[in-house]
Design a protein around this motif. Structure first.
Motif, PDB file in Angstrom:
ATOM      1  N   LEU A 174     -70.079 106.625 -75.755  1.00  0.00           N
ATOM      2  CA  LEU A 174     -68.668 106.780 -76.096  1.00  0.00           C
ATOM      3  C   LEU A 174     -68.155 105.579 -76.890  1.00  0.00           C
ATOM      4  O   LEU A 174     -67.437 105.742 -77.877  1.00  0.00           O
ATOM      5  N   ARG A 216     -69.252 101.883 -73.362  1.00  0.00           N
ATOM      6  CA  ARG A 216     -68.972 103.026 -72.491  1.00  0.00           C
ATOM      7  C   ARG A 216     -69.907 104.185 -72.772  1.00  0.00           C
ATOM      8  O   ARG A 216     -70.245 104.473 -73.926  1.00  0.00           O
ATOM      9  N   ARG A 233     -70.346 108.439 -71.638  1.00  0.00           N
ATOM     10  CA  ARG A 233     -69.629 109.571 -71.055  1.00  0.00           C
ATOM     11  C   ARG A 233     -70.639 110.584 -70.520  1.00  0.00           C
ATOM     12  O   ARG A 233     -71.633 110.891 -71.177  1.00  0.00           O
ATOM     13  N   ARG A 284     -70.955 114.487 -68.652  1.00  0.00           N
ATOM     14  CA  ARG A 284     -70.334 115.757 -68.287  1.00  0.00           C
ATOM     15  C   ARG A 284     -71.390 116.619 -67.592  1.00  0.00           C
ATOM     16  O   ARG A 284     -72.527 116.670 -68.051  1.00  0.00           O
ATOM     17  N   GLU A 298     -66.672 114.890 -64.944  1.00  0.00           N
ATOM     18  CA  GLU A 298     -66.744 114.061 -66.150  1.00  0.00           C
ATOM     19  C   GLU A 298     -66.557 112.617 -65.737  1.00  0.00           C
ATOM     20  O   GLU A 298     -65.669 112.304 -64.944  1.00  0.00           O
ATOM     21  N   GLN A 299     -67.427 111.748 -66.286  1.00  0.00           N
ATOM     22  CA  GLN A 299     -67.334 110.321 -65.985  1.00  0.00           C
ATOM     23  C   GLN A 299     -67.364 109.517 -67.272  1.00  0.00           C
ATOM     24  O   GLN A 299     -68.095 109.850 -68.211  1.00  0.00           O
ATOM     25  N   VAL A 300     -66.568 108.454 -67.277  1.00  0.00           N
ATOM     26  CA  VAL A 300     -66.683 107.422 -68.298  1.00  0.00           C
ATOM     27  C   VAL A 300     -67.178 106.174 -67.581  1.00  0.00           C
ATOM     28  O   VAL A 300     -66.538 105.678 -66.651  1.00  0.00           O
TER      29      VAL A 300
END
Length: 1007
Positions: A741, A749, A751, A753, A762-764
């Motif tokens: 990301l 970062r 990401r 899904r 969903e994670q960042v």
């Protein structure tokens, strides 16, 4: 002689006949009424149209109230008699007005109301009732539900059916005989059947059945009743010897502020209960009744002022025991430390200022475990004792708690006398009294216990039965003595007879209801965010008042604090109420956040200046590097402790070095900075966390591993988490999407899904430069039934305990199950972090709104979501957002920086428009980072002084210097209630402070 079976059967039959004969109906009552969802006064209701509602009439949609009325005219037959009414609207509970005056209630614990104790023929009584229809099926968990079955189905258009109602004579002589008879029969069944006392009672009962003839005409039958009572009188008059224990008794009606009903209905429950007690006070001058929660008094005051005035007068007369300590009977596992202090601060203030009493005992009979920080809080708030009963309720087994009366020592070494009794809604029959004493937890060092009696949670409190039995059992040979007295008098008697020898150290862990650390995640997040929002508003409000004359007083945020404390009630915050309670809780948190945020913004704008730009405010007591977005990219700003600094409009020309980077590899993805390299497989699991400083692998297996389990508790659905849950994993092998990301710079970062059974995640995942912390900002569309979601972090560390933050410190608990009590604590509560710690390094899992976790061996499993189906069948469904993090350090726990990281995750900087473009400002500084400024607030006395609440967070004695830039003239130390000021040396804006491990200090700054 011992009773033969034949004689026992005869006595049982006569007992039943006596009780059945107490009421003789005279005439049927017919009701007329209407239904509404409005909250009407009696005067408003009487303006509506009433229609006939004979027996069999269906009424009452969901949330509706029925208003009913009828007219009673006393017949000549009832002349001089006690006359009562029995009215069955079909509703759950009813509040009753007689001749325009509030008079009592009907409910499952109260089936009749006395119209008059001395009836006169021709007397007329106008009866008005407000009756609750309910809101459908009520369940706390009925086990597994077949696919497609709703655990809490919607009710139909009507829920209630009007039943039979009547007015009749209460045959007082028969009633008195029934109580005599049951008292003796109960007692005889508890004694050694060959004892002289038992034989004498049996003989009296046998003779009474020969004397009493229920089949005779009224007057002749009453003569036999009198003869039977006379035969029983001598054995009822026998008194105890000097060695019997004492039970300290008082009326009680445990009223959950919300639970299987919404807050608005609690107003009626309180009114109904109070009316019943007011009626009993008139007939039983010895009766005393405990009402513990100021919020319930406040509810009564707001919605039933006439009833409140009468109840308040009963407090002044000493009939009502106004004690309990807290604003509501709050959960003590999840509530923050400052919140627990405010519960007592505001609770005791209401008792003192509104009711004129000094509340000194913490009364928490139904709370699901008790924090190890409580003894220090209680002692610092001037409390003399703590009483509960819930700890004994270990229905799934486990190690029995050892004591009823003991010194309870908290994590800092403070200790307070504590009492654990075994029921808060007792009856007063002999069998209940004997059971209370015989089921005590300790045999030695105890001579008394508490016996609170009455029907709770809608039962309406004590009845005449409780008090008639009390009159017979006060000092009845063969039973513990019973003394009508308050909880405070129980503790005063304890002090007079010598304080307890036993001591229990640490939290009072409840071996059930472990799911309450996780249920209703949005409410728990709202609580955490609201606590910190109020902290932020108070700090900057105080600063702006001191420096800019901002209008900020102790009353400025009182409504928001009251709302927060209300929703920390032990069936709201833990997640064990119906759906409507949580809809209203989420709305309440939104209001708190909006009001606190507005106050913080207004105060901060006064402090920041009006020039173009933005200013960031850091309320934490240490400097921090914070990231902010600008149109040209992210900037990193060094914020001073408890202060503010301008935010640049754009990044510096030169890129910071070293920086963080995110990358894609052949077998997954990675994040890296100058301290750590983190590698993720294609399922988003963290498979390696390499510490560059020591050249060590931090992990012992895949981390950030989302684990789903089948979760069907055997008893209390939303409350419990059973030990076999971990034996029921649910496959979660759905495909995962990952991408880079943010490639690098100040932060990198990734990401993620993925689907997770019926849900999506969903994670960042973020790693900043110069940081040892990886954040997992998570959004889940949760669509599960009877599932538990955890995230696992196995670490390459060896220790025999997990260290978990609680209020004002931390606890160490076993991460093994070597003994029963170790195994009992398979799910525990933490606040912002839990860690596995070796002497020279450690790793922690941090969170911004999660409380439950399990730790076994080298793995921390943070509980994320729990989808109970009762009492809210859609608990937690929908969008859920939260952040957790993993943090690793080298060195001791004291030097770990763990406190900073955990607060940093939970307390984002406050950003306001406007800046003075001046140098950064710091209002408070500490030279030791294990000392935390938890609270900065206005003094409660309205003096304009500022109160600081500080604590030591790493379990070590510490000397530190507190420095302030505010215009402070002098400083003093007080107790937690801001009383008993002791002057402190204050010079050049500095105060020297000495802390013992986990000590809380309250400092008053005279501005």
């Amino acid at each position: 002689m011992a009773l033969t079976i034949e004689w026992k059967h005869r006595i049982e039959l006569w007992e039943k006949a006596l009780w059945n004969a107490c009421y003789r109906p005279l005439q049927t009552l017919y009701l007329e009424g209407f239904a509404t969802t409005e909250h009407l006064t009696p005067q408003q209701a009487l303006q509506r149209t009433f229609s006939p509602m004979p027996p069999g009439t269906a009424w009452g949609a969901k949330w509706e109230y029925g208003w009913f009325r009828t007219l009673v005219t006393i017949s000549p037959e009832a002349e001089g008699k006690r006359v009562v009414i029995r009215i069955n609207t079909g509703g759950v509970e009813s509040v009753v007005w007689i001749n325009g005056q509030p008079a009592g209630s009907f409910g499952w614990g109260h089936t009749e109301i006395t119209l008059t104790r001395q009836a006169a023929a021709g007397q007329r009584f106008e009866i008005l009732l407000e009756s609750y229809a309910g809101h459908g099926h009520i369940t706390v968990g009925d086990g597994p539900y077949p696919d497609g079955v709703e655990s809490v189905p919607e009710p139909g258009p009507t829920q209630c059916v009007v039943g039979d109602s009547s007015v009749g004579i209460w045959r007082e002589e028969i009633y008195q005989a029934a109580v005599d008879f049951s008292t003796l029969f109960d007692l005889s069944q508890l004694l050694d059947p060959r004892s002289l006392r038992a034989c004498q009672i049996d003989e009296a009962l046998m003779d009474a059945t020969l004397l009493i003839d229920p089949e005779l005409p009224e007057e002749e039958m009453l003569e036999t009743i009198r003869a039977g009572r006379e035969r029983m009188r001598p054995v009822l008059e026998k008194r105890n010897g000097p060695t019997m224990p004492t039970l300290f008794a008082f009326g009680h009606a445990h009223i959950d502020v919300a639970w299987l009903w919404p807050l608005v209905h609690t107003q009626r429950k309180m009114a109904a209960t109070v009316l019943n007690q007011l009626a009993l006070f008139e007939e039983y001058p010895e009766f005393r009744f405990l009402q513990s929660q100021p919020h319930l008094y406040w509810m009564l005051q707001q919605y039933y002022p006439e009833i409140y005035a009468r109840f308040k007068q009963a407090v002044r007369e000493g009939r009502v025991i106004a004690d309990g300590g807290m604003w509501v009977e709050a959960d003590t596992n999840l509530s923050g430390g400052e919140s627990l202090i405010r519960q007592i601060l505001y609770g005791r203030a209401f008792f003192r200022d509104e009711l004129g009493v000094d509340s000194r005992v913490l009364w928490l009979p139904d709370v699901f475990g008790y924090s190890g920080a409580l003894p220090q809080i209680l002692k610092g708030c001037g409390m003399i004792g703590f009483a509960t009963q819930k700890i004994t309720w270990a229905y799934n087994g486990g190690e029995q708690f050892p004591y009823n009366i003991f010194w309870w020592e908290g994590i800092d070494g403070s200790a307070i006398p504590a009492h654990i009794f075994t029921d808060y809604n007792s009856e007063m029959r002999p069998r209940n009294l004997m059971e209370r004493w015989n089921t005590r937890l300790q045999a030695n060092g105890i001579h008394s216990m508490i016996q609170s009696f009455g029907w709770g949670d809608g039962g309406g409190g004590p009845t005449r039965d409780h008090l008639e039995f009390y009159r017979r059992v006060q000092d009845l040979e063969g039973l513990p003595r019973v003394r009508m007295a308050s909880p405070a008098e129980f503790f005063e008697d304890l002090f007079a007879h010598g304080l307890p020898r036993e001591r229990y150290v640490g939290e009072l862990y409840f071996q059930a209801h472990r799911g309450t650390y996780t249920s209703q995640a949005r409410t728990k997040r709202g609580n955490r965010r609201s606590e910190f929002a109020l902290r932020e508003a108070e700090m900057w409000g105080c600063a702006a008042r001191a420096l800019q004359g901002f209008d900020f007083t102790p009353q400025s945020l009182w409504e928001q604090w009251r709302n927060l404390l209300l929703h920390q009630f032990h069936d709201i915050l833990p997640g064990s109420s119906i759906a409507r309670v949580y809809e209203e809780a989420e709305a309440a948190y939104a209001e708190i956040l909006a009001a606190a945020g507005q106050t913080a913004q207004q105060a901060a704008r006064l402090l920041s200046g009006s020039g173009a730009g933005r200013t960031a405010f850091n309320s934490l007591p240490w400097p921090r590097r914070a990231l902010f977005a600008t149109p040209q990219g992210e900037v990193e700003v060094e914020l001073p402790p408890c202060g503010w600094a301008a935010i640049p409009n754009q990044p510096a020309d030169a890129s910071p070095a070293p920086s963080a980077r995110a990358f894609k590899a052949a077998d997954g993805f990675g994040l890296e900075n100058e301290l750590l390299t983190a590698r993720f497989n294609r399922r988003g699991e963290l498979i390696s966390l390499w510490d560059k400083e020591t050249g060590r692998e931090v992990l012992a297996g895949p981390a950030n591993r989302l684990c789903l389990y089948k979760d069907v508790p055997t008893k209390w659905d939303a409350w419990d988490l059973d030990s076999m849950t971990e034996l029921l994993p649910v496959a979660t092998d759905e495909p995962v999407e990952m991408e880079v990301l943010t490639e690098g710079g100040l932060a990198a970062r990734l990401r993620l899904r993925r689907r997770l059974h019926h849900s999506t995640v969903e994670q960042v995942i973020t790693l900043r430069r110069g940081s040892r912390r990886i954040d997992f900002a998570t959004c889940v569309d949760w669509q599960e039934r009877h599932k538990l979601l955890k995230v696992a972090f196995p670490f390459n560390l060896h220790t025999n305990e997990v260290v978990s933050e609680i209020q004002f410190g931390h606890l160490r608990r076993p991460n093994h199950r070597s003994r029963q009590y170790d195994a009992d604590r398979f799910e525990i509560c933490n606040h912002k972090w839990s860690a596995l710690v070796e002497e020279g390094r450690g790793a922690a899992v941090l969170n911004d709104s999660k409380y439950g976790l399990s730790a076994r061996g080298n793995t921390i499993n943070l509980s994320l979501l729990k989808s109970a189906m009762a009492p809210d069948m859609n608990a937690d469904r929908g969008l859920q957002t939260f952040t957790y993090a993993v943090y690793y350090w080298n060195g001791s726990l004291l030097e770990s920086g763990l406190l900073r990281e955990a607060y940093d995750l939970n307390v984002p900087p406050l950003v306001v428009e406007g800046t003075s473009a001046a140098e950064p400002v710091s209002l408070f500084r500490l030279d030791q980072e294990n000392i935390v400024i938890e609270t900065v607030k206005p003094a409660e006395d309205g003096s304009g002084d500022i109160i600081l609440r500080l604590y030591e967070g790493m379990r070590t004695a510490t000397r530190c210097t507190l420095k302030t830039a505010l215009p402070v003239q002098a400083a003093s130390q007080t107790n937690l209630l801001e009383e008993g000021a002791q002057p402190l040396d204050f010079a050049n804006g500095e105060i020297q402070l000495d802390f013992r491990p986990f000590e809380i200090k309250t400092i008053r700054l005279h501005v």
